[in-house]
Design an enzyme around this catalytic site. Sequence first.
Site, PDB file in Angstrom:
ATOM      1  N   SER A 191       0.802  -1.234   0.000  1.00  0.00           N
ATOM      2  CA  SER A 191       0.000   0.000   0.000  1.00  0.00           C
ATOM      3  C   SER A 191       0.833   1.282   0.000  1.00  0.00           C
ATOM      4  O   SER A 191       0.362   2.313   0.459  1.00  0.00           O
ATOM      5  CB  SER A 191      -0.924  -0.001   1.217  1.00  0.00           C
ATOM      6  OG  SER A 191      -0.143  -0.038   2.388  1.00  0.00           O
ATOM      7  N   TYR A 193      -0.375   1.629  -7.423  1.00  0.00           N
ATOM      8  CA  TYR A 193      -1.098   1.162  -6.235  1.00  0.00           C
ATOM      9  C   TYR A 193      -2.603   1.351  -6.444  1.00  0.00           C
ATOM     10  O   TYR A 193      -3.391   0.413  -6.284  1.00  0.00           O
ATOM     11  CB  TYR A 193      -0.626   1.925  -4.992  1.00  0.00           C
ATOM     12  CG  TYR A 193      -1.550   1.777  -3.819  1.00  0.00           C
ATOM     13  CD1 TYR A 193      -1.776   0.526  -3.263  1.00  0.00           C
ATOM     14  CD2 TYR A 193      -2.209   2.878  -3.272  1.00  0.00           C
ATOM     15  CE1 TYR A 193      -2.650   0.376  -2.194  1.00  0.00           C
ATOM     16  CE2 TYR A 193      -3.070   2.738  -2.207  1.00  0.00           C
ATOM     17  CZ  TYR A 193      -3.288   1.486  -1.667  1.00  0.00           C
ATOM     18  OH  TYR A 193      -4.158   1.344  -0.615  1.00  0.00           O
TER      19      TYR A 193
END
Length: 331
Positions: free
Chosen positions: A77, A141
């Site tokens: 993340s 991401y």
Amino acid sequence: MSILVCGGAGYIGSHMVKRLVEQGQDVVVADNLSTGHKKAINPKAKLYQGDIRDRAFLDQIFINEDITAVVHFAAFSIVPESMSEPLKYFDNNTGGMITLLEAMRDFGVKYIVFSSTAATYGVPEHMPIKETDPQNPINPYGLSKLMMEHMMAWADQAYGIKFVALRYFNVAGAAPDGTIGEDHGPETHLVPIILQVAQGKRKELSIFGDDYDTPDGTNVRDYVHVMDLADAHILALKYLKENNKSNAFNLGSSTGFSNKQMLEAAREVTGKEIPAKIADRRPGDPDSLIAASDKARSVLGWKPQFDDVHDIIATAWKWHSTHPKGYDDRN
Ligand code: UDP
């Protein structure tokens, strides 16, 4: 009957496990411990250590345990890392979702609550951002997570697996009892970095850019407390069981704070000077990200308890000041 929490040893996942256990739920955690911590997992939860891309590993869980729903946090993340290592993100995040959905399909597990992100919106056209706004991510991401949302939508259509995608804005804070908190290695997130400077573990904060199109020139973000986020997942599980319908919700406070304002708030909470300097922009950062969160409030009945960033920072400070080495499980 158990809830499977993928990524339950991570920052947000471990707070979710704590909340589920507090509610008397049986919890099974699947985590490869690549970034998570064994010590973060509530002792009442059962850990299976392995990778969700490993189908045999998942089969073992679904065979041994009576799983009724999955809450899926297992992902990388870090936006800047995704810019330099995009394939790592598509492999772990997007690839992991394929295996997980295949296993859910084969074992007849019908519900999944998924950690999505504000990063799926890219550079927003409107502020605050609504769930129906275009999703055009500007970093790998965000794209890896958007692809996962799309996969779930097709898996719903084909196999009837119902999902709730929760699009997090900026998550911060720690369990108010001080037992668990945020511990990334290396740390990249704003609030823990500011607090590490307050602790004297770092010399100064680098504020990434002060020439953005925002009131003070620094990025504006919408901070939400990790326990409020966990509560939203509990409500999402309830929503799935009651409505048997897929949906997506933003999770934010609907209030924006600039990086400079966050620094100021942390100085007030900690009483420390917290030296800071302006540094170059970090690639992949949109000017501002603020959530419209009325949908989660009205449809899920979500009521965040922490609506002041000072309170959010105070819980993080309690964790950091009582655990200066984090979980202390690294070599
Ligand atoms: N940020 C910063 N210095 C740091 C870490 C983060 O100025 O050392 C900024 C970052 O550029 C962004 C905001 O803080 O504007 C939040 O970043 P974070 O990595 O915490 O979360 P993200 O928005 O990437 O999910």
